[in-house]
Motif scaffolding. Sequence first.
Motif, PDB file in Angstrom:
ATOM      1  N   SER A 172      19.468  17.796  28.002  1.00  0.00           N
ATOM      2  CA  SER A 172      19.155  17.169  29.282  1.00  0.00           C
ATOM      3  C   SER A 172      18.288  15.948  29.024  1.00  0.00           C
ATOM      4  O   SER A 172      17.452  15.951  28.114  1.00  0.00           O
ATOM      5  N   VAL A 173      18.499  14.891  29.811  1.00  0.00           N
ATOM      6  CA  VAL A 173      17.738  13.665  29.649  1.00  0.00           C
ATOM      7  C   VAL A 173      17.443  13.093  31.028  1.00  0.00           C
ATOM      8  O   VAL A 173      18.257  13.190  31.947  1.00  0.00           O
ATOM      9  N   GLN A 174      16.265  12.522  31.173  1.00  0.00           N
ATOM     10  CA  GLN A 174      15.853  11.966  32.459  1.00  0.00           C
ATOM     11  C   GLN A 174      16.429  10.574  32.637  1.00  0.00           C
ATOM     12  O   GLN A 174      16.438   9.760  31.716  1.00  0.00           O
ATOM     13  N   ILE A 175      16.943  10.287  33.846  1.00  0.00           N
ATOM     14  CA  ILE A 175      17.435   8.961  34.215  1.00  0.00           C
ATOM     15  C   ILE A 175      16.879   8.618  35.596  1.00  0.00           C
ATOM     16  O   ILE A 175      16.444   9.506  36.331  1.00  0.00           O
ATOM     17  N   PRO A 176      16.910   7.322  35.980  1.00  0.00           N
ATOM     18  CA  PRO A 176      16.441   6.957  37.315  1.00  0.00           C
ATOM     19  C   PRO A 176      17.375   7.484  38.398  1.00  0.00           C
ATOM     20  O   PRO A 176      18.427   8.061  38.128  1.00  0.00           O
ATOM     21  N   GLY A 177      16.993   7.256  39.655  1.00  0.00           N
ATOM     22  CA  GLY A 177      17.829   7.689  40.756  1.00  0.00           C
ATOM     23  C   GLY A 177      19.228   7.108  40.669  1.00  0.00           C
ATOM     24  O   GLY A 177      19.436   5.997  40.173  1.00  0.00           O
ATOM     25  N   ILE A 178      20.215   7.843  41.150  1.00  0.00           N
ATOM     26  CA  ILE A 178      21.610   7.431  41.008  1.00  0.00           C
ATOM     27  C   ILE A 178      22.174   6.797  42.266  1.00  0.00           C
ATOM     28  O   ILE A 178      23.317   6.350  42.279  1.00  0.00           O
ATOM     29  N   GLY A 179      21.401   6.738  43.355  1.00  0.00           N
ATOM     30  CA  GLY A 179      21.885   6.142  44.583  1.00  0.00           C
ATOM     31  C   GLY A 179      23.045   6.933  45.165  1.00  0.00           C
ATOM     32  O   GLY A 179      23.129   8.151  45.049  1.00  0.00           O
TER      33      GLY A 179
END
Length: 470
Positions: A172-179
């Motif tokens: 698992s990896v953190q990413i910004p919001g996906i809209g």
Amino acid sequence: MARGNGPCVKCWAAFVAVLLVVGYFTGVLTPLLDRVWAMVNTSSPMTNPAPLWQQQLGGTPRSGTIAGGAVIIEHRTLVESRGLGSGAQLWEHKADWAAVAGEGASAVVVTGKLLVKGYEVVDPMSGSVRRRDTEARAVWTYRNGMLDVRCHGPEDCTLSAWDPLGSTPRWSVQIPGIGFVLFADNPDILGTQPLTAKRIDGNAGGPDLMPPMVGLPIDDQVFVVDTAAGQVVREITPERDERIVVVGGRVLRIKAVSADGTCYFSVVASDAATGGEVWRNAGINLRTAKDGGCAQRDDPAGGRNVIVGVAADARELVIDAYDGRFLFTGAPGEHLLGVDDRYAVVRTADGGAVRSVELGGNGRWQRPAAPRSNVALTPPAVVVVDEKPDKIIAVNPGTGAELVNVRSDADVLAVGPAGMIVVSGRDIAYLPFRGAAGGPAPPPAGGNPGTPDDDWPECGGPKQEVCKGG
């Protein structure tokens, strides 16, 4: 006028109706009426020769995928599974979307509802739920895994990778919001788009392998994720005149500049992890801009780790995204119909034949084809749908050997290792490949099935970019 002396039609009709009702409920006429009803409900054979089986669905299917010993059929508000051996329904679930991950015995069905978070992982044969998720907003399905994304806040999301039969994430990896652009099953990411044909479903070949790198469009940026290591390796902001796609482990920056009344194209490919330039080429049109302008709104055509382009002399090209090599250059007037890491399928300049070419190698086979025929390349077979007369033909992409040749005006819905599903309205049928039983066949050991030089593993073409540790 002797109307009053004639037979009473209404009286006879009422008398016959009473006899039928009494006969049915007493059981005297039940077998006869059942046979008549079966004749009314039975469609004529969809193909000649007849298919292995033919069944009528409750509605027109939206898509179909062969998953192990079953075919998964997606309708507007439900998904059903039917056995490849007989076409009998195995199960039915209410769902707005469905996709298949894995292959063979490891295949699963992922189902969900629109605008509702979460999904279910379902066994394709039994319909039992193997895993249930209640938070994911989007899911991508592949032959060797799954990706999903869930959000804990507007700018706090997590991308996870799963084995199709797994119960815990690989990583698992953190990413910004996906809209709002990433939701439901297999939303668009920045890669290639397949070459498609009429009367052959664009996803007929089933799920592809998970790419080594994926490009996620988030807030006008591109986040490049290494799917083997589970890391965000780059964050890129595209320039105004460029489009970014991630193909074959490379980041391609495609520029289209307007000058002198035309568009000038250039491509620069860089290593996804380091950002170092690997190759560049000017003058190749990847067809990302249309309608005479230079605004790039489309991803390039291609498959797995190759892209399709057009040279300055209008000849079509297949380019290895990994190192920039020209794997195929078409003759003047030839037209590419399908491409993957192994083969290119081409219509000859005179329009009267289709030929297969091994990428980076020699021609494989050539066969006549009507100019109006529709052709698509899938991993198990090259599918040709002729019109006037209507025919469906499937051939081995490596040898050209015929696998199916029937007269039919049906469309091709799904292609598997051992046969194909065709559809006409609500009717579907299964056409097994020659030499194959009604059930699924094991996948080929190498990348060139049916040929003596099977030296390309299934995990990724001549460069083996997708192989674990490659």
